[in-house]
Write a protein that holds these residues in place. Structure first.
Motif, PDB file in Angstrom:
ATOM      1  N   TRP A  86      36.881  47.071  41.705  1.00 52.50           N
ATOM      2  CA  TRP A  86      37.496  48.388  41.865  1.00 52.50           C
ATOM      3  C   TRP A  86      39.021  48.301  41.906  1.00 52.50           C
ATOM      4  N   LEU A  87      39.565  47.149  42.292  1.00 52.34           N
ATOM      5  CA  LEU A  87      41.018  46.993  42.286  1.00 52.34           C
ATOM      6  C   LEU A  87      41.557  46.977  40.859  1.00 52.34           C
ATOM      7  N   ARG A 111      35.965  42.126  43.760  1.00 58.51           N
ATOM      8  CA  ARG A 111      36.539  43.444  43.999  1.00 58.51           C
ATOM      9  C   ARG A 111      37.002  44.151  42.719  1.00 58.51           C
ATOM     10  N   GLU A 133      32.343  41.526  47.440  1.00 54.80           N
ATOM     11  CA  GLU A 133      33.176  42.261  48.388  1.00 54.80           C
ATOM     12  C   GLU A 133      34.459  41.536  48.774  1.00 54.80           C
ATOM     13  N   THR A 134      34.431  40.221  48.850  1.00 53.48           N
ATOM     14  CA  THR A 134      35.596  39.489  49.348  1.00 53.48           C
ATOM     15  C   THR A 134      36.364  38.738  48.269  1.00 53.48           C
ATOM     16  N   ALA A 177      42.470  37.454  47.368  1.00 54.62           N
ATOM     17  CA  ALA A 177      41.060  37.099  47.543  1.00 54.62           C
ATOM     18  C   ALA A 177      40.911  35.845  48.400  1.00 54.62           C
TER      19      ALA A 177
END
Length: 277
Positions: free
Chosen positions: A233-234, A231, A227-228, A179
């Protein structure tokens, strides 16, 4: 342990305390809410780890946890996020590193290693104090956190599944090794060997075999760091691959602030209470 302040709240007591930390080489402040049930019995403990730029006070003042914690009989412990003091090394112009940004690890690189030992402080020093001074059932502990503190909660649970009965997070940094806002901090605290970063990254801990029964994660869709930096979803993919139960709730329109955290605080406390019986 020194008392900074204590006040009655929802039949229990909200206190702020300081202790001389050998791990961090300075005085450390922390907050503890004890519910009314603690007058007659030992109560389970929920650790709340705060995010970048925070202290113990952010969630204490804005997290809105006391009412339900009092109903459920939960002790809430809110540590600081980094060492403090004029003698503690810092990068005062960098809000993502140094004071206010301890990342819940024990630094190994000079000059940070002499003070930035937050993992030892929270997992060893503070539990001993809580056990000695409060009506705490240390056999029933859970951990939760926000942002950088969500990262800390996830990694602490994965590395200590025998200690923590449950774990939840608000907008956690799930993969700090990649990140934008955490990768530079890991390099400074831990050095250039990225293999040493893996035990401080939830997704990589899972990839390396660490396991925990289940996680609850809330994430706002209007979070500017989604988004940055965050995250989620990871984490979702890592948990799917490992067979770990993850309840990931994308909360429409919510940002990264305590307006978001306080909205879903009751859900998280209820989640922990169910698993601390």
């Amino acid at each position: 342990m020194k008392i900074v302040s204590e006040a009655k709240a929802h039949g229990g007591r909200q206190g702020v305390y300081t202790t001389s930390s050998q791990a961090c080489g300075c005085d450390m402040t922390f907050a503890v809410f004890t519910p009314p049930q603690a007058k007659e019995q030992l109560c389970p403990v929920v650790w709340y780890l705060s995010g970048l730029t925070c202290t113990h006070a952010n969630v204490m003042d804005k997290g809105e946890y006391r009412r339900l914690a009092a109903e459920l009989g939960l002790i809430i412990v809110c540590p600081d996020v980094s060492p403090r003091g004029d003698h503690v090394p810092d990068e005062p112009d960098n809000w993502q590193f140094g004071k206010g940004a301890g990342f819940y690890l024990d630094a190994t690189e000079a000059p940070w290693a002499s003070h930035y030992r937050m993992e030892t402080h929270i997992l060893e020093e503070l539990p001993a104090l809580i056990a000695a001074h409060f009506a705490a059932d240390m056999g029933r502990q859970s951990v939760m956190g926000h942002s950088m503190g969500g990262h800390g909660a996830l990694t602490f649970a994965l590395k200590n599944p025998e200690r923590f009965k449950s774990c939840s997070a608000f907008a956690p940094i799930v993969q700090p090794s990649t990140a934008d806002w955490s990768r530079p901090a890991l390099a400074k605290y831990l050095g250039d060997d990225e293999s040493l970063w893996r035990r401080h990254d939830a997704t990589l801990l899972i990839a390396d075999g660490a396991r925990f029964d289940a996680f609850l994660v809330d994430q706002g869709t209007a979070d500017g760091f989604l988004e940055t930096g965050l995250r989620p979803w990871l984490l979702g993919q890592a948990c799917t691959d490992a067979g770990i139960a993850l309840t990931l709730r994308m909360q429409e329109g919510y940002d990264h602030s305590y307006n978001f955290v306080s909205t879903f605080m009751d859900d998280h406390l209820a989640w922990h209470a169910e698993r601390l019986v």
